[in-house]
Write an enzyme that holds these catalytic residues in place. Structure first.
Site, PDB file in Angstrom:
ATOM      1  N   SER A  11      18.425  -5.257 -46.339  1.00  0.00           N
ATOM      2  CA  SER A  11      17.928  -6.306 -47.233  1.00  0.00           C
ATOM      3  C   SER A  11      17.007  -7.247 -46.457  1.00  0.00           C
ATOM      4  O   SER A  11      17.049  -7.322 -45.226  1.00  0.00           O
ATOM      5  CB  SER A  11      19.098  -7.105 -47.818  1.00  0.00           C
ATOM      6  N   ASP A  79      30.433 -11.940 -44.968  1.00  0.00           N
ATOM      7  CA  ASP A  79      30.590 -10.583 -45.501  1.00  0.00           C
ATOM      8  C   ASP A  79      31.612  -9.756 -44.725  1.00  0.00           C
ATOM      9  O   ASP A  79      31.917  -8.629 -45.116  1.00  0.00           O
ATOM     10  CB  ASP A  79      29.252  -9.841 -45.491  1.00  0.00           C
ATOM     11  N   THR A 121      26.663 -15.018 -61.269  1.00  0.00           N
ATOM     12  CA  THR A 121      27.344 -14.914 -59.978  1.00  0.00           C
ATOM     13  C   THR A 121      28.528 -13.970 -60.115  1.00  0.00           C
ATOM     14  O   THR A 121      29.233 -13.991 -61.129  1.00  0.00           O
ATOM     15  CB  THR A 121      27.846 -16.270 -59.450  1.00  0.00           C
ATOM     16  N   SER A 123      30.808 -14.025 -57.643  1.00  0.00           N
ATOM     17  CA  SER A 123      31.809 -14.657 -56.786  1.00  0.00           C
ATOM     18  C   SER A 123      32.882 -15.368 -57.604  1.00  0.00           C
ATOM     19  O   SER A 123      32.590 -16.307 -58.358  1.00  0.00           O
ATOM     20  CB  SER A 123      31.133 -15.662 -55.848  1.00  0.00           C
ATOM     21  N   ARG A 143      24.576  -9.190 -59.274  1.00  0.00           N
ATOM     22  CA  ARG A 143      24.401  -8.746 -57.899  1.00  0.00           C
ATOM     23  C   ARG A 143      22.954  -8.389 -57.640  1.00  0.00           C
ATOM     24  O   ARG A 143      22.184  -8.171 -58.545  1.00  0.00           O
ATOM     25  CB  ARG A 143      25.295  -7.534 -57.611  1.00  0.00           C
ATOM     26  N   THR A 148      15.404 -10.419 -56.359  1.00  0.00           N
ATOM     27  CA  THR A 148      15.778  -9.840 -57.651  1.00  0.00           C
ATOM     28  C   THR A 148      16.459 -10.873 -58.533  1.00  0.00           C
ATOM     29  O   THR A 148      16.171 -10.991 -59.731  1.00  0.00           O
ATOM     30  CB  THR A 148      16.714  -8.639 -57.448  1.00  0.00           C
TER      31      THR A 148
END
Length: 288
Positions: A11, A79, A121, A123, A143, A148
């Protein structure tokens, strides 16, 4: 001189972070090569908690470390699972820049969003925290990379998205006209770049490590580990030294179904503060 192969996801943000680590190594006389790796998490377009959690972004990088196709792996520490392979320590923690979560909306800050505004989101932590600020908000799984997500926001798919401030800043996407810092408890390790190595190698790269940030992130991750929390649980931890150089810890733990939460804030000696936040949170679990 041996070339250090730096493993990273592909990414834009991950590559930026790998290049930043590369720049620090080059400044100190090292020769580097960046190796982009596609992880399982990059291939899945659904919430992580449905597919096994944060390890989806890191397991492929760890396999590459073990088979020595890369020498070090650069991660967003948030992460990384708090349970790690002992042979692959998170050896170096770079200085944190911004820990905050950021609401991005062309309609204004969270108090200016329309009633029933749709927030993008995946999360659970962010959903819980925002629900306690505005109980009328609606959420949709969202996501994808920052570009994006911002494009979907521009097209009106949602009223707002919530992302990390550090990611926006690093990619030059932060604009105070439509980016608003949120006063919520961030994810453990948020805003921090970490370098993972094989156990007995590359100790000489310790100039990458920021001692204060390393201590804070270790405490944050210990809190998450003590609560046996995974991606299925909304949990946050943020440790820092205040203006008086006193260590402080903010934590949040919530029920993923009811969104009832337990907040804790303590200042003092790091291990004592950690112990108190863990004990307080566990003492309240029966009430959420």
């Amino acid at each position: 001189m041996r070339t250090i192969k730096i493993g990273t996801r592909k990414s834009k943000l991950a590559i930026w972070q790998a290049k930043y680590v590369e720049s620090l190594l080059v400044e100190n006389g090292y020769v580097c090569e960046i190796v982009g790796i596609t992880t399982l998490g990059d291939k899945i377009d659904k919430p992580l908690y449905e597919f096994g959690g944060k390890g989806l972004f890191t397991s492929t990088l760890e396999e590459s470390l073990l088979n020595k196709t890369i020498d070090i792996a650069v991660h967003s520490v948030k992460d990384l699972s708090v349970t790690q392979n002992e042979q692959l320590p998170l050896k170096f923690i770079l200085k944190r820049d911004f820990h905050q979560d950021c609401l991005v909306s062309f309609q204004g800050s969270i108090d200016r969003l329309p009633k029933g505004a749709l927030i993008g989101t995946t999360s659970l932590r962010r959903r819980v925290e925002l629900s306690h600020i505005r109980n009328d908000l609606e959420f949709i799984d969202f996501r994808g990379n920052l570009d994006t997500s911002l494009e979907k926001l521009k097209k009106g798919v949602v009223d707002a998205i919530v992302v990390s401030k550090s990611g926006l800043k690093r990619l030059g996407l932060y604009d105070s006209a439509y980016c608003f810092d949120l006063d919520i408890v961030s994810s453990a390790g948020q805003g921090v770049i970490g370098v993972q190595t094989r156990l007995d190698e590359f100790d000489e790269l310790n100039f990458l490590d920021d001692g204060a940030t390393h201590m804070c992130v270790s405490i944050e991750r210990e809190f998450v580990k003590a609560l046996n929390a995974s991606c299925n649980f909304p949990i946050g931890a943020y440790a820092y030294f205040n203006e008086n150089d006193q260590f402080c810890l903010k934590t949040m733990y919530a029920d993923p179904k009811t969104f009832k939460k337990i907040d804790c804030f303590k200042c003092g000696l790091p291990q004592q503060v950690l112990k108190e936040c863990i004990e307080y949170t566990k003492s309240k679990l029966a009430y959420i």
